[in-house]
Design a protein around this motif. Structure first.
Motif, short mmCIF file in Angstrom:
data_model
loop_
_atom_site.label_atom_id
_atom_site.label_comp_id
_atom_site.label_asym_id
_atom_site.label_seq_id
_atom_site.Cartn_x
_atom_site.Cartn_y
_atom_site.Cartn_z
N ARG A 261 20.85 69.59 63.81
CA ARG A 261 21.42 70.55 65.13
C ARG A 261 20.59 70.57 66.41
N ASN A 262 19.38 70.59 66.02
CA ASN A 262 18.35 70.76 67.27
C ASN A 262 18.22 69.39 68.15
N MET A 263 18.54 68.23 67.60
CA MET A 263 18.49 67.10 68.29
C MET A 263 19.71 66.97 69.40
N ARG A 264 19.44 66.45 70.50
CA ARG A 264 20.58 66.24 71.33
C ARG A 264 21.60 65.06 70.79
N PRO A 265 22.77 65.74 70.83
CA PRO A 265 23.68 64.34 70.40
C PRO A 265 23.64 63.13 71.02
N SER A 266 23.07 63.03 72.22
CA SER A 266 22.99 61.65 73.03
C SER A 266 21.71 60.95 72.52
N ALA A 267 20.73 61.59 72.01
CA ALA A 267 19.61 61.05 71.39
C ALA A 267 19.26 61.33 70.01
N LEU A 268 20.39 60.99 69.20
CA LEU A 268 20.54 61.29 67.77
C LEU A 268 19.59 60.33 66.92
N ARG A 269 18.13 60.78 66.93
CA ARG A 269 17.24 59.93 66.06
C ARG A 269 17.02 60.25 64.61
N ILE A 270 18.35 59.65 64.03
CA ILE A 270 18.19 59.67 62.44
C ILE A 270 18.55 58.45 62.10
N VAL A 271 18.26 58.08 60.77
CA VAL A 271 18.67 56.86 60.14
C VAL A 271 19.23 57.52 58.76
N LEU A 272 20.34 56.73 58.15
CA LEU A 272 20.87 57.38 57.06
C LEU A 272 20.74 56.61 55.95
N GLU A 273 20.38 57.28 54.72
CA GLU A 273 19.75 56.71 53.65
C GLU A 273 20.21 57.52 52.38
N THR A 274 20.07 56.96 51.12
CA THR A 274 20.37 57.71 49.97
C THR A 274 19.07 58.18 49.05
N ASP A 275 18.20 57.24 48.99
CA ASP A 275 16.92 57.64 47.91
C ASP A 275 17.60 57.41 46.69
N ALA A 276 18.70 56.64 46.43
CA ALA A 276 19.40 56.23 45.33
C ALA A 276 18.09 55.80 44.35
N PRO A 277 18.32 56.25 42.89
CA PRO A 277 19.47 57.01 42.28
C PRO A 277 19.59 58.35 42.37
#
Length: 345
Positions: A261-277
């Protein structure tokens, strides 16, 4: 016999075959942090009579139909598991990726987890250095500090973390960082060992137009710590991204959601992951395939579950007037571009 309790029940194998409506050719799944060997081994342990008898069957049966385009597999044991070579070599050619992996892109990173820092030796480092030269290797990690479990003494964790960072920076490799309840020491060591504007050269697999001066190279994996800590890292390292797993969907964890939420949506510095299993996203249980099994938990997470995390992230972001709305597909597209920037995949 009495009725089997929910705690003892196990979901049928068919429940793992999940497809999210957000997945498309423009919003494929890219899992930037998964442990494929452990995921497959846990699946075989839980379902010894299961239909998938090899890791390639497992990927072709669950990952590819779910829309998984790329995975970054993480090897972080000491001593190094030599199984990594079988996986990586099997993904060297387009033909083998098509025939064995169903067309999914397989990449990997390697390092030593802070839990096993006490086992880090010159021989282990030599094995990791050998792996760094493999064409499918895209980074060093996961490495870092974990003061929640303290499976290795903290001074040893710090020494091994700094040593691995020095190796990775010298080799110009992206960094996959594990940090848990160790904010001050993680920040101190990163700032001491990693140049503020450290960027990586694009891997040879990338097209020539990929600009090396814009390649972010730090991935703080599965972030769950203080939002202020995340913001300090983001402010200091312009090439740092925050890894978001299914843990963001858990009611017991509010820090990760606040960080987003603290990130600016125009600069969303995330990557998606699972850390599966590990860490099945909570919204998965609303999927139609699981509707009749309310209250029973999946034993294994896998890369096909990323879109449910993306949907949760989308709900955290403000809808901007006159701009494209946020949904799982848009979050996945942004995260996919970020993954390309971080790892070149």
């Amino acid at each position: 016999m009495g009725k089997k309790s929910k705690k003892q029940q196990q979901l049928p194998e068919s429940c793992f075959r999940l497809t999210h409506p957000a997945v498309s050719s423009t919003a494929p799944i890219v899992d930037t942090h998964t442990h494929l060997a452990s995921t497959f081994e846990l699946y075989r342990h839980k379902y010894p009579e299961g239909q998938y008898t090899t890791v390639f069957d497992f990927v072709r049966g669950l990952y590819v139909p779910a829309g998984v385009q790329e995975i970054v597999d993480v090897w972080c044991e000491a001593p190094v598991r030599q199984l990594w070579r079988e996986f990586a070599d099997s993904a060297l050619t387009e033909e083998s990726r098509r025939d064995l992996w169903g067309g999914m892109g397989y990449w990997f990173v390697m390092g030593v987890h802070p839990h096993e820092a006490s086992l880090y030796t010159d021989a282990v480092e030599a094995d990791i250095l050998e792996a760094m030269a493999h064409p499918r290797c895209v980074g060093w990690g996961e490495m870092g500090l974990d003061y929640h479990y303290d499976n290795s003494p903290r001074p040893v964790q710090q020494e091994v973390f700094a040593r691995q960072l020095r190796c990775a920076v010298r080799l110009n490799k992206p960094l996959t960082i594990h940090t848990r309840e160790a904010d001050a020491d993680t920040e101190r060591i990163l700032k001491a060992e990693v140049p503020k504007d450290h960027k990586v050269r694009p891997p040879s697999c990338l097209p020539s137009f990929f600009p090396p001066t814009t390649a972010p190279q730090i991935h703080i994996h599965c972030f769950t710590d203080a939002p202020a800590f995340a913001q300090r890292l983001l402010d200091w390292f312009p090439n740092l991204y925050i890894g978001i797993t299914g843990v963001i969907t858990y009611a017991t964890n509010t820090d990760t959601a606040t960080t987003v939420r603290n990130m600016r949506p125009s600069a969303l510095r995330i990557v998606l992951e699972t850390d599966a299993p590990y860490m099945v996203p909570a919204p998965v249980y609303a999927a139609p395939a699981l509707a009749e099994f309310k209250g029973t938990k999946l034993a294994v997470c896998h890369s096909g579950m990323v879109p449910w995390t993306a949907g949760f992230v989308a709900d955290l972001l403000p809808q901007e007037e006159g701009a494209e709305g946020w949904d799982a597909a848009r979050v996945m597209r942004v995260a996919r571009e970020n993954a390309r920037a971080v790892y070149g995949v």
